[in-house]
Scaffold this motif. Structure first.
Motif, PDB file in Angstrom:
ATOM      1  N   GLU A  37      36.843  24.945 -15.124  1.00  0.00           N
ATOM      2  CA  GLU A  37      36.142  24.834 -16.398  1.00  0.00           C
ATOM      3  C   GLU A  37      37.164  24.599 -17.509  1.00  0.00           C
TER       4      GLU A  37
ATOM      5  N   TYR B  39      39.173  25.731 -19.748  1.00  0.00           N
ATOM      6  CA  TYR B  39      39.753  26.933 -20.346  1.00  0.00           C
ATOM      7  C   TYR B  39      40.421  26.567 -21.668  1.00  0.00           C
TER       8      TYR B  39
ATOM      9  N   TYR C 195      38.532  26.356 -24.404  1.00  0.00           N
ATOM     10  CA  TYR C 195      37.380  26.021 -25.241  1.00  0.00           C
ATOM     11  C   TYR C 195      36.715  27.290 -25.760  1.00  0.00           C
ATOM     12  N   ASN C 196      36.537  27.375 -27.060  1.00  0.00           N
ATOM     13  CA  ASN C 196      35.921  28.537 -27.695  1.00  0.00           C
ATOM     14  C   ASN C 196      34.667  28.100 -28.449  1.00  0.00           C
ATOM     15  N   PRO C 197      33.480  28.345 -27.895  1.00  0.00           N
ATOM     16  CA  PRO C 197      32.235  27.913 -28.551  1.00  0.00           C
ATOM     17  C   PRO C 197      32.013  28.542 -29.921  1.00  0.00           C
TER      18      PRO C 197
ATOM     19  N   VAL D 107      28.446  32.466 -25.607  1.00  0.00           N
ATOM     20  CA  VAL D 107      29.688  31.905 -25.076  1.00  0.00           C
ATOM     21  C   VAL D 107      29.514  31.501 -23.612  1.00  0.00           C
ATOM     22  N   GLU D 108      28.904  32.370 -22.805  1.00  0.00           N
ATOM     23  CA  GLU D 108      28.705  32.064 -21.392  1.00  0.00           C
ATOM     24  C   GLU D 108      27.795  30.847 -21.206  1.00  0.00           C
TER      25      GLU D 108
ATOM     26  N   LYS E 244      27.317  28.278 -23.339  1.00  0.00           N
ATOM     27  CA  LYS E 244      28.005  27.059 -23.750  1.00  0.00           C
ATOM     28  C   LYS E 244      29.089  26.658 -22.750  1.00  0.00           C
ATOM     29  N   ARG E 245      29.790  27.639 -22.206  1.00  0.00           N
ATOM     30  CA  ARG E 245      30.821  27.329 -21.217  1.00  0.00           C
ATOM     31  C   ARG E 245      30.213  26.763 -19.958  1.00  0.00           C
ATOM     32  N   SER E 246      29.050  27.280 -19.549  1.00  0.00           N
ATOM     33  CA  SER E 246      28.413  26.810 -18.319  1.00  0.00           C
ATOM     34  C   SER E 246      27.828  25.405 -18.461  1.00  0.00           C
TER      35      SER E 246
ATOM     36  N   ASN F 290      33.348  20.725 -15.169  1.00  0.00           N
ATOM     37  CA  ASN F 290      34.716  21.094 -14.840  1.00  0.00           C
ATOM     38  C   ASN F 290      35.672  19.940 -15.141  1.00  0.00           C
TER      39      ASN F 290
END
Length: 346
Positions: free
Chosen positions: A178, A180, A182-184, A243-244, A246-248, A252
């Motif tokens: 993923e 890493y 990146y901060n939503p 956050v979870e 947006k990251r998902s 990748n």
């Protein structure tokens, strides 16, 4: 996971069909398949006290027992310092599994571990294939560690110099993970790092009535009746879920890097030293929006990993040990270590 499956099929395949059975049998010879369940007491129950007006209010936090359900297959030849056990129960840990070079040309480990630790459930996975020759080596692995919050696929192809106690290697590494870094929450932040948290919550479907002190979730349920509870209890959960989510949503990212490393192994009955290290000093920038280069101000960075296993028997009574491994990828760290002194009384 699909990359591991493809690599397995590639390694066990052959040009002549009549040789397939013998090659497959050879690939799985001396391997061990295991399934195990383990469990135990977790954190003890904790009483929480508070005061409502003049009344004392208390509650008890219960943490369910820890457990793990493990299934795996491994074919890894033991180093001289590693003892044997009659059964594998899935709790064994060997830092040497992380080394670049093993004791057999072809080794592998495939293990899945569904567990609950301190009330939190994880589905961890560790898979790797390792093939080592005198002048080159190749390794592919997939790691998912929920406790360390890390997940990635990595493959490497390296030239090897030296084949005695000490050898060096140089090559390329391809990693898939993923994005890493990146901060939503950055788009919701002020310049002083404060968060527009109420606006974010409203955007996520929450409703806020400050005058009536009523705070509702997207389903219309009241989740807080005061600003204190809203700020300290509800909002941390809202931010975590945001956050979870947006990251998902992001795909990748591939990371192509140059790697240099070494491996050293020396074993005697009264002294052994096994160490290895890998350094990735250069990473190709493909210009992607979520490339780690963008989160690192366009600069290169160092990713590295290593391990050390040291045992020394000073005499027949006294001995000491130091073991550990360390990883730092994309500015995320995870590590394990142990050390101790043994004294045997005769």
């Amino acid at each position: 996971m699909r990359y591991i499956v493809i690599l397995i099929l590639f390694l066990v395949s052959c040009a002549a069909p009549k040789k397939c059975c013998s090659q497959i049998k050879k690939a799985f010879k001396f391997s061990t398949f295991y399934v195990a369940a383990n469990g135990g007491t977790s954190l003890s129950d904790q009483d929480v006290y508070s005061v409502d007006g003049s009344a004392l209010v208390y509650d008890t936090i219960f943490t369910p027992y820890d457990y793990s359900l493990t299934m795996g297959i491994r074919r890894i030849k033991r180093f001289g310092y590693e003892g044997s056990t009659p059964f594998k129960d899935g709790t064994e840990t060997s830092f040497s599994d992380a080394a670049s070079i093993g004791r057999s040309p072809f080794e592998y480990l495939f293990e899945v571990d569904y567990k609950r630790q301190e009330g939190v459930e994880y589905f961890d996975q560790t898979h790797f294939l390792r093939y080592v020759k005198d002048n080159w080596l190749a390794k592919a692995e997939y790691i998912k560690d929920g406790f360390a919050d890390i997940e990635y696929f990595e493959s490497s192809q390296r030239l090897r110099i030296g084949k005695g106690k000490l050898s060096f290697n140089l090559g390329a590494v391809q990693r898939l993970a993923e994005p890493y870094g990146y901060n939503p929450l950055e788009e919701w932040s002020f310049e002083n790092n404060r968060i527009h948290y109420t606006c974010l919550a409203i955007e996520e479907g929450y409703s806020v009535d400050v005058y009536e002190s009523e705070y509702k979730d997207p389903s219309g349920n009241v989740v807080a009746t005061s600003a204190e509870v809203w700020n300290k209890v509800v909002m941390p959960s809202v931010l975590k879920d945001f956050v979870e989510e947006k990251r998902s949503e992001l795909e990748n990212q591939w990371q192509h890097s140059v790697v240099v490393g070494f491996d050293f192994y020396h074993y005697k009955k009264n002294f052994w030293l096994h160490s290895w290290a890998n350094l990735m000093p250069y990473h190709y920038d493909n210009g992607d929006e979520f490339s780690y280069h963008n989160f690192n101000d366009g600069e290169q960075w160092y990713d590295y990993s290593g391990g050390l296993i040291l045992g020394y028997k000073l005499n027949k009574n006294l001995g000491l040990l130091v073991e550990g491994k360390y990883n730092k990828y994309w500015n995320k760290e995870w590590y394990d270590f142990k050390c101790g002194i043994n004294y045997v009384i005769f």
